[in-house]
Design an enzyme around this catalytic site. Sequence first.
Site, short mmCIF file in Angstrom:
data_model
loop_
_atom_site.label_atom_id
_atom_site.label_comp_id
_atom_site.label_asym_id
_atom_site.label_seq_id
_atom_site.Cartn_x
_atom_site.Cartn_y
_atom_site.Cartn_z
N SER A 135 27.41 40.81 33.90
CA SER A 135 27.76 39.56 33.23
C SER A 135 28.33 38.57 34.24
CB SER A 135 28.76 39.85 32.11
OG SER A 135 28.91 38.72 31.27
N ASN A 136 29.03 37.56 33.79
CA ASN A 136 29.66 36.59 34.69
C ASN A 136 30.97 36.11 34.07
OD1 ASN A 136 29.11 34.16 32.99
ND2 ASN A 136 27.01 34.83 33.37
N HIS A 137 31.66 35.20 34.76
CA HIS A 137 33.02 34.81 34.35
C HIS A 137 33.07 33.67 33.35
CE1 HIS A 137 35.10 37.46 37.03
NE2 HIS A 137 34.40 37.03 38.05
#
Length: 284
Positions: free
Chosen positions: A91-93
């Site tokens: 995923s990412n932030h």
Amino acid sequence: MLAPAMDLDMYQHPAVRANLAQVASIGNIVLDAETGELASGLSGQGRMMEPEHILDRVIDFFNSKKEFLGKKVLITLGPTQEALDPVRFLSNHSSGKMGFALAQAFQAAGAEVVVVAGPVALKLEGHGFQVQRVTTATEMYAAAKALHGQMDILVFAAAVADFRPENPASQKIKKQGESLPLQLVPNVDIAFELGKMKREGQIHVGFALETEQEEAHAKAKLVRKNFDLVVLNSATEEGVGFKHDTNQVRIFHKNVEDIQTALLPKLDIARLIVEEVKKAAAWS
Ligand code: CTP
């Protein structure tokens, strides 16, 4: 404006729902109860909206000109999660804060807002817009595609994972060997695919996050994804980006003059983006 508070079964009771619908149908604004701990000790929807949320809605109400009355806006927001195994994901932030601010700003301008949200910690429910929660890029695409035809404006604020593991393991991957090779396959580009389906009069708004040749890359995305405007987030400035409550952007248009904003709270940036969408819209 009416901000009800009661226990969760009471709040969902058909008589209460019918009464609230009646109150709304004669021109009142119902501020939906919020979810959390209730006086009864139970937990669920029924809390009176927090006073600061009520204040936000009152301020928005008096500040906005309702220029988007009758318009439908779809906003994708947050990250997507792509499973590696039942307990891990890529995923990412992305926090979803910019998309959430946009949902509030469009709603304050009179639009009917639908949010398709990846996994975010934000409490999106209870603000008066429709919320569909998804996990993966594939799910986000399916949800957005199903709604696309009914929408006047689409805002692609999600930080969609570009790749996903080709074969997610059905059991937890056990530690073995020196390395773990991962085979990734590309995810669907939601904005690109829906850009091909864009009809006359529909407005598509994209985002770009670049670390070099920012303007050139943002303008290339404007063309490639058939956006009417693209909002460029700088990855290098202080106080901007995923986790911050402030942002500073440049907006590149297909048909209107570009603008640059100051460093502002995300809600103010969202209001400026709404203004720019207004300029781009044929019906304005
Ligand atoms: N986008 C999307 N679906 C994807 C990837 C991106 O809808 N699978 C949308 C984003 O919501 C954003 C825009 O496309 O509005 C640009 O996203 P970005 O990640 O900057 O662009 P990419 O196409 O992934 O390009 P690159 O990674 O090469 O910068």
